[in-house]
Each structure stands twice: as C-alpha cells, then as structure tokens.
Design a protein around this motif. Sequence first.
Motif, PDB file in Angstrom:
ATOM      1  N   SER A   1       1.355  -3.780  87.564  1.00 44.52           N
ATOM      2  CA  SER A   1       1.987  -2.457  87.532  1.00 44.52           C
ATOM      3  C   SER A   1       1.209  -1.426  88.340  1.00 44.52           C
ATOM      4  CB  SER A   1       2.134  -1.977  86.087  1.00 44.52           C
ATOM      5  OG  SER A   1       0.857  -1.880  85.471  1.00 44.52           O
TER       6      SER A   1
ATOM      7  N   ASP B   1       6.919   6.018  96.862  1.00 42.23           N
ATOM      8  CA  ASP B   1       7.802   5.085  96.139  1.00 42.23           C
ATOM      9  C   ASP B   1       7.713   3.649  96.639  1.00 42.23           C
ATOM     10  OD1 ASP B   1       8.721   7.156  94.563  1.00 42.23           O
ATOM     11  OD2 ASP B   1      10.416   7.607  95.869  1.00 42.23           O
TER      12      ASP B   1
ATOM     13  N   ASN C   1       7.071   0.500  94.385  1.00 40.54           N
ATOM     14  CA  ASN C   1       8.143   0.029  93.494  1.00 40.54           C
ATOM     15  C   ASN C   1       8.999  -1.044  94.141  1.00 40.54           C
ATOM     16  OD1 ASN C   1       7.348   1.980  91.615  1.00 40.54           O
ATOM     17  ND2 ASN C   1       8.664   3.534  92.527  1.00 40.54           N
TER      18      ASN C   1
END
Length: 249
Positions: free
Chosen positions: A37, A62, A65
Amino acid sequence: MLKPECLYHYYNMSLQEIQFACKKKQLILGLIYDIKSDSLTVRLGSNIFATLPKENYSMYPDDFNYVYKHEKKIVCYIEDIENGNIILNRKKVMEDSFLEVKCMIGQKVTAKVLTLIDFGAFVDIGHGIKGFIPLRDLNKCRINTSFDVLSKNQVINVIIESFNDITGNFNVNYKACFNGSTCDYSRNQIVEGKIRCPLFQDGQLTGYFVEITPNLNGIFDTSSIMTYGEKRRFLIRAISKKGLKLELA
C-alpha cells in the motif's frame, strides 16, 4: 536522451555495483517484485531487493494507484543504502527527464499509450512523463473517440508541441507524424481508406470523409449508408489542396 541506457540491470547486480551506482548517481533497472500500500519491492540482483516508497514513485500524485505487477521493469536511482536497506527513487528520474523534454518542443519522440478517453489519449513520452493527445490531433478526419485510432499499450510516434502549466502534461500530436501531403498521390491511383464521418446537405446524405492517413483525408460522394470505420479500396478521381476526391475501386 529521454530513455538513457541503464548501466546496471536487475538480473546481474552485485552489492558492490549497487553501492557504486548509489555513489555515482547512476540509473539502474529493477524488477517489480511486490506491491504494497505504501511501497514497491524491487529486485536488483539474484537475492537483493530494494524498497521504492510511494512518495518516491512519481511526479504525479495519483500514479501509484495505477501500478500493476505486469509493469515489471522500472528505472530508478538508488537514493540511499542504510543498514542493509536499499531505498530507490523513480520520481527523481522523472524530474530529470521532465527538464529534458522541455528542451525537446517540436521534436518527434516514441511514446506508449497509457489511457484512452473519449476526447483524447494520455501517453508516456519517457520515464513516466505524460503527454496528452486531444482528439483533433489524433486524426484529420472527425472521429468519435480515441479508441477509433489507438489501443492501450500501443507504441507510437508523437511530436511534442507545448507544455500545459495547468494540467502538468505535455501537449503532443499524433497525426503530425504522418504524411499530410497530396503530392505523393496521383489520379486513378488505388488507395485504402477508412470510412469516417458522413457529409450532409439540406438534411440529405451526400458522402463520407475517408481517412487515408491520420493526417490526410478524402471525400467519397455517395447516398448509400456505409459503416463507420469500414476499410475499403478507393480510386482517386481528383486531387486538391484540401484532399482527395474518391470513388469505390
């Protein structure tokens, strides 16, 4: 210089080479081994693994992700080695490449298609630096979506046109890499083309635009219904500065 050759590769790096690459700030090529993560585990040698923290992954917040394990190879700097822990930095590679790309406005580069959307396409123009191709720069003919022209992961040529300070992306042009001149064509020559948008006059169908190349179109006069994207062979009836007049071969 967008894609410099890495001096060391994940399949043969020794600890001594890793230490040397860190000291000399040399690029290394690693293999994504695991995704967590907050970080990636990257293989550098037969039994040597490094950590790429989330904050060191990309200039674009981003991007982490969208990391997938099939994106196996990754180019990084070795940021630090402490107590046997090897820390990598990919963001710094992107920042260095970004400065190079800014000096390449007007040049042709190789790009990889990342994402297709209705009104354009995002491409990687080197080390994760993003370029955007608006629909108008994908094809001279009017097309419905970017899916009509490109596919994900396709490798293409683009011309870097400008930098958008608002989006942080480079504006790049796909169609400009193709021949847009009618000089290479002659009357009665047979060419292949794709049916694109219809032409109407007074509410009546009068023909279609035909894509010969992404930067050259023709007009086919017909009142018959034809399928968008259909490939056909055409005979060139006439040539003008605006394009080619066609008929079915």
